[in-house]
Design an enzyme around this catalytic site. Structure first.
Site: not given
Ligand SMILES: O=P(O)(O)OC[C@H]1O[C@H](O)[C@H](O)[C@@H](O)[C@@H]1O
Length: 279
Positions: A152, A254
């Site tokens: 990510h 990601e």
């Molecule tokens: O805030 P976090 O739990 O780190 O997630 C951050 C983001 O991660 C990914 O990109 C998902 O597709 C999102 O839906 C999410 O909001």
């Protein structure tokens, strides 16, 4: 083990770049090629708290993505994005070669999505002129299992409004915000609001950043999808570790294998997901 051991942060440097990594989550916090703006974005103050995910850097999402996925729909699995990013990993090795250095971590994960099959995870970070992060997952159990994962990466940009993302033209995507299932990317992507999309594409991506006068090249191996995320102004307000304008300074790109493209592993079988970021 006490809290102090959990929150070790290691700094490495070679002739080409510097790397900062936290044992908690085996989380790359930053990567900066010599003489350049950082390529991986991190908040100014990193908040380290047991059970909480670190913001910025490269969170390892595994063994499930978001709330997991089962029987063709989102599940309700907690914690969000799996346990890997909120667990302490074992620091194993550091090696320095002429053109690059590498760091290795390991983690025994007992929280696989189905059948609670134990997984062995190994994470290799190689940095020099480029950065490669590679997550290897092995099924240590006696039953077949499935897992989801993503690298990510928070890519640092001078200003999200002047950032052009190319490589996704023609790809279909699931829009996690609107629920639209079969969006098709028309041409290059310039973000203009909260974005959370899972693209059915593993093509190389270029990020053209006029402000920094550079183009970043991102490639992945073993990946089945590409996720693009930025919470934008309002979404960022709900995220405690972000300062007021931080959302303008990154876009998450990601490499992922999630939802209907989760990885199925037979006993003893391995899978590797990697992402490379280069200038
Ligand atoms: O805030 P976090 O739990 O780190 O997630 C951050 C983001 O991660 C990914 O990109 C998902 O597709 C999102 O839906 C999410 O909001």
């Amino acid at each position: 083990m006490n809290d102090k051991d959990d929150f070790v942060i290691r700094e490495f440097e070679n002739a080409y770049s510097t790397l900062e990594i936290s044992d908690y989550g085996a989380h790359v916090l930053s990567w900066t090629p010599q003489g350049q703006w950082p390529v991986i974005w991190r908040p100014q103050a990193i908040s380290l708290q047991a059970g909480a995910a670190i913001r910025g850097g490269i969170p390892i999402v595994a063994p499930w993505f978001s709330a997991g996925y089962r029987d063709g729909k989102s599940a309700n699995t907690s914690p969000k994005h799996g346990t890997a990013r909120i667990s302490r990993w074992q620091y194993c090795d550091y090696r320095q070669e002429l053109s690059h250095s590498s760091v290795c971590y390991e983690y025994e994960c007992v929280d696989a999505d189905v059948a609670r099959t134990p997984l062995h995870m190994q994470y290799n970070i190689t940095f020099g002129e480029a950065l490669t992060v590679a997550l290897k997952i092995r099924n240590k159990g006696r039953a077949q299992t499935r897992c989801e994962c993503a690298l990510h990466s928070y890519i640092r940009v001078s200003d999200i409004s002047n950032t052009v993302i190319s490589g996704l033209a023609g790809a279909s995507y699931w829009n996690a915000i609107s629920g639209e299932v079969n969006g098709i990317q028309k041409g290059d992507l310039m973000l203009a609001g909260a974005t959370d999309r899972i693209y059915e594409s593993v093509n190389p991506i270029d990020i053209r950043d006029e402000g920094y006068g550079r183009v970043l090249h991102i490639t992945a191996e073993g990946s089945r999808q590409t996720v693009i995320w930025n919470p934008w102004e309002e979404g960022a307000r709900a995220i405690p570790d972000l300062d007021a304008c931080d959302w303008k300074r990154f876009v998450c790109i990601e490499a992922a294998a999630c939802r209907e493209h989760a990885v199925i592993l037979d006993p003893g079988e391995e899978y590797v997901l990697s992402q490379t970021i280069a200038l």
